[in-house]
Design an enzyme around this catalytic site. Structure first.
Site, PDB file in Angstrom:
ATOM      1  N   HIS A  44      76.344  28.491  28.487  1.00 19.62           N
ATOM      2  CA  HIS A  44      75.149  28.092  27.743  1.00 19.62           C
ATOM      3  C   HIS A  44      75.100  28.829  26.402  1.00 19.62           C
ATOM      4  O   HIS A  44      75.470  29.998  26.328  1.00 19.62           O
ATOM      5  CB  HIS A  44      73.882  28.516  28.498  1.00 19.62           C
ATOM      6  CG  HIS A  44      73.667  27.853  29.804  1.00 19.62           C
ATOM      7  ND1 HIS A  44      73.500  26.495  29.937  1.00 19.62           N
ATOM      8  CD2 HIS A  44      73.551  28.358  31.051  1.00 19.62           C
ATOM      9  CE1 HIS A  44      73.294  26.210  31.216  1.00 19.62           C
ATOM     10  NE2 HIS A  44      73.329  27.312  31.914  1.00 19.62           N
ATOM     11  N   HIS A  53      66.427  22.164  38.364  1.00 25.02           N
ATOM     12  CA  HIS A  53      67.392  22.865  39.223  1.00 25.02           C
ATOM     13  C   HIS A  53      66.866  24.244  39.577  1.00 25.02           C
ATOM     14  O   HIS A  53      65.950  24.754  38.943  1.00 25.02           O
ATOM     15  CB  HIS A  53      68.749  23.021  38.532  1.00 25.02           C
ATOM     16  CG  HIS A  53      68.749  23.953  37.342  1.00 25.02           C
ATOM     17  ND1 HIS A  53      68.515  23.528  36.065  1.00 25.02           N
ATOM     18  CD2 HIS A  53      68.932  25.295  37.247  1.00 25.02           C
ATOM     19  CE1 HIS A  53      68.562  24.560  35.229  1.00 25.02           C
ATOM     20  NE2 HIS A  53      68.811  25.654  35.916  1.00 25.02           N
ATOM     21  N   GLU A  79      72.536  25.361  40.618  1.00 21.35           N
ATOM     22  CA  GLU A  79      73.356  25.988  39.572  1.00 21.35           C
ATOM     23  C   GLU A  79      73.849  27.329  40.093  1.00 21.35           C
ATOM     24  O   GLU A  79      73.159  27.978  40.887  1.00 21.35           O
ATOM     25  CB  GLU A  79      72.513  26.223  38.303  1.00 21.35           C
ATOM     26  CG  GLU A  79      73.280  26.862  37.144  1.00 21.35           C
ATOM     27  CD  GLU A  79      72.389  27.305  35.975  1.00 21.35           C
ATOM     28  OE1 GLU A  79      71.152  27.349  36.129  1.00 21.35           O
ATOM     29  OE2 GLU A  79      72.948  27.628  34.917  1.00 21.35           O
ATOM     30  N   TYR A 100      76.712  23.398  37.104  1.00 20.67           N
ATOM     31  CA  TYR A 100      75.655  22.596  37.727  1.00 20.67           C
ATOM     32  C   TYR A 100      76.279  21.636  38.714  1.00 20.67           C
ATOM     33  O   TYR A 100      77.318  21.039  38.423  1.00 20.67           O
ATOM     34  CB  TYR A 100      74.887  21.788  36.678  1.00 20.67           C
ATOM     35  CG  TYR A 100      74.008  22.617  35.789  1.00 20.67           C
ATOM     36  CD1 TYR A 100      72.777  23.071  36.240  1.00 20.67           C
ATOM     37  CD2 TYR A 100      74.408  22.944  34.507  1.00 20.67           C
ATOM     38  CE1 TYR A 100      71.968  23.829  35.430  1.00 20.67           C
ATOM     39  CE2 TYR A 100      73.595  23.708  33.688  1.00 20.67           C
ATOM     40  CZ  TYR A 100      72.376  24.145  34.144  1.00 20.67           C
ATOM     41  OH  TYR A 100      71.570  24.894  33.344  1.00 20.67           O
ATOM     42  N   HIS A 149      66.063  34.613  31.773  1.00 20.90           N
ATOM     43  CA  HIS A 149      64.990  33.739  32.269  1.00 20.90           C
ATOM     44  C   HIS A 149      64.799  33.868  33.772  1.00 20.90           C
ATOM     45  O   HIS A 149      65.749  34.016  34.536  1.00 20.90           O
ATOM     46  CB  HIS A 149      65.208  32.273  31.888  1.00 20.90           C
ATOM     47  CG  HIS A 149      66.495  31.662  32.376  1.00 20.90           C
ATOM     48  ND1 HIS A 149      67.609  32.392  32.687  1.00 20.90           N
ATOM     49  CD2 HIS A 149      66.832  30.378  32.599  1.00 20.90           C
ATOM     50  CE1 HIS A 149      68.576  31.567  33.078  1.00 20.90           C
ATOM     51  NE2 HIS A 149      68.127  30.346  33.036  1.00 20.90           N
ATOM     52  N   HIS A 182      66.904  32.008  39.137  1.00 20.49           N
ATOM     53  CA  HIS A 182      65.831  31.393  38.335  1.00 20.49           C
ATOM     54  C   HIS A 182      65.664  29.929  38.719  1.00 20.49           C
ATOM     55  O   HIS A 182      66.444  29.396  39.511  1.00 20.49           O
ATOM     56  CB  HIS A 182      66.156  31.487  36.838  1.00 20.49           C
ATOM     57  CG  HIS A 182      67.363  30.682  36.425  1.00 20.49           C
ATOM     58  ND1 HIS A 182      68.634  31.213  36.383  1.00 20.49           N
ATOM     59  CD2 HIS A 182      67.506  29.384  36.061  1.00 20.49           C
ATOM     60  CE1 HIS A 182      69.482  30.281  35.992  1.00 20.49           C
ATOM     61  NE2 HIS A 182      68.837  29.151  35.793  1.00 20.49           N
TER      62      HIS A 182
HETATM   63 FE   LIG Z   1      69.530  27.399  34.954  1.00 20.93          FE
END
Ligand SMILES: [Fe+2]
Length: 306
Positions: free
Chosen positions: A245, A213, A264, A254, A199, A153
Site C-alpha cells: 500500500h 475487510h 487481508e 487481499y 490504522h 484492523h
Molecule cells: Fe486493510
C-alpha cells in the site's frame, strides 16, 4: 489522577456466514486460527498470540454480512465516559450486561453515523496465547495454515466518510493518520488509529453498514509470501497482491473466505506517535495510495463488500 487511555485496540469482528462448518474449516485450516468456543449458531476464533477469548465471531445467517465490530477500552470507567459522549452526540447506547455475551463481560453497543453497530468492551475473558508467559518460546510449533499472531484492523464503508470520521475522532478519540481527498475536496477514505499503528479502523466511501475487510497481522514480508503460497495451495480466491500500500506503506494480500467476506494479511507500515501529522493523498493518486506497485485499483476491490 492518571490519564485514562480510552480505546486500546480492535477487540473483535462479528460476521455472519451461511455455512458454519465451511467457516470453521477455512478459518482454522487455511487461515490458521484457533477455535475458542462454539454455540448452536456461533463459532469464536482467536489468533495464537492473542490473550483474549476471541477476535473473530461467526454467526449462522443465510446472508454474508457483519453484525458488529468491537473495540477494547483500557478501563471500566472508559465505558461510562464514552457512553456519555456517544449519547451527547445523539446516538442511543444499549448496555449489554455480564453473562449476556459469550467470552466477555459488560459492554456498550451503539450505531455509528456509518450505520454500523459498534461495541466497546473492557472485560474480555483471558484465555492466554499459545506461548505462555514463563520462559516462552518464539513461535508456536505445528500450527496449520497462515497462523497470524493477531488481528490488526478493519475497513468499513460509509456514504459520508467525513461525518463518520469526525465521529470516530471527536467522540471516540481516534487519530487520523492518512486521508484520501476526492476532487470535490471531501474525504473519500480515512485511516484512524488508537494503537500507534497506521490504522485500527479505516473508512472508505461505499454503502453504510458494509464491511470491506478485516485484516490479520503477519510479522514480515516472508510470512506474507508464505501466506500467498498457502492461499494458492488451498485454491482461495486472491483479490489483490501480494503487494504494498502507499497508504500505511504496509505489505498486503487481499483474498476472500469461501463464503465471500474479504480478508487481508498485513505487515509493515510506520509507527505513528499521537503527534503524527496526517498524510494526505489526492484522488488523482488513488492508484498509488491503495496499491503502490500496481498504481491502480481494480473494480472488484472498490465494489465488493459484505
Ligand atoms: Fe486493510
Amino acid at each position: 489522577m492518571v490519564a485514562r487511555m480510552g480505546i486500546l485496540r480492535l477487540s473483535h469482528v462479528d460476521i455472519t456466514v451461511p455455512d458454519l462448518d465451511l467457516a470453521a474449516a477455512y478459518y482454522t485450516g487455511v487461515l490458521g486460527l484457533l477455535e475458542s468456543e462454539r454455540t448452536d449458531d456461533r463459532i469464536f476464533f482467536k489468533c495464537w498470540d492473542e490473550e483474549d477469548h476471541h477476535s473473530l465471531a461467526v454467526r449462522y445467517d443465510p446472508r454474508v454480512g457483519i453484525d458488529r465490530f468491537s473495540f477494547k477500552v483500557e478501563d471500566e470507567e472508559d465505558l461510562e465516559e464514552l457512553e456519555t459522549k456517544v449519547e451527547e452526540y445523539g446516538f442511543r447506547v444499549h448496555r449489554v450486561s455480564r453473562g449476556e455475551e459469550v467470552g466477555q463481560g459488560a459492554s456498550i453497543r451503539f450505531e455509528t453515523p456509518s450505520g454500523h453497530e459498534m461495541e466497546l468492551v473492557h472485560d474480555v475473558e483471558k484465555v492466554g496465547g499459545l506461548l505462555g508467559k514463563f520462559n516462552p518460546g518464539a513461535i508456536p510449533v505445528g500450527m496449520q495454515g497462515i497462523a497470524p499472531p493477531r488481528m490488526d484492523h478493519l475497513l468499513i464503508n460509509a456514504e459520508e466518510v467525513g461525518v463518520a470520521t469526525r465521529f470516530y475522532m471527536d467522540v471516540l478519540g481516534f487519530r487520523l493518520t492518512e486521508q484520501l481527498i476526492g476532487s470535490d475536496g471531501h474525504q473519500i477514505g480515512t485511516w484512524l488509529e488508537r494503537s500507534h499503528t497506521p490504522h485500527d479502523i479505516a473508512v472508505v466511501n461505499g454503502p453504510n453498514g458494509a464491511l470491506h475487510h478485516f485484516a490479520y497481522w503477519l510479522d514480515d514480508w516472508d510470512h506474507v509470501r508464505q501466506a500467498a503460497d498457502i492461499l494458492a495451495y488451498n485454491s482461495i480466491q486472491i483479490d489483490v497482491g501480494p503487494t504494498r500500500h502507499g497508504v500505511t506503506r504496509g505489505n498486503t494480500i487481499y483474498f476472500f473466505d469461501p463464503m465471500g467476506t474479504r480478508n487481508e494479511v498485513f505487515t509493515g507500515g510506520y509507527r505513528p506517535d499521537p503527534d503524527f501529522p496526517t498524510i494526505t493523498w489526492t484522488e488523482d493518486n488513488i492508484g498509488r495510495a491503495v496499491f503502490y506497485y500496481e498504481g491502480e485499483v481494480n473494480e472488484r476491490f472498490i465494489k465488493v463488500h459484505t
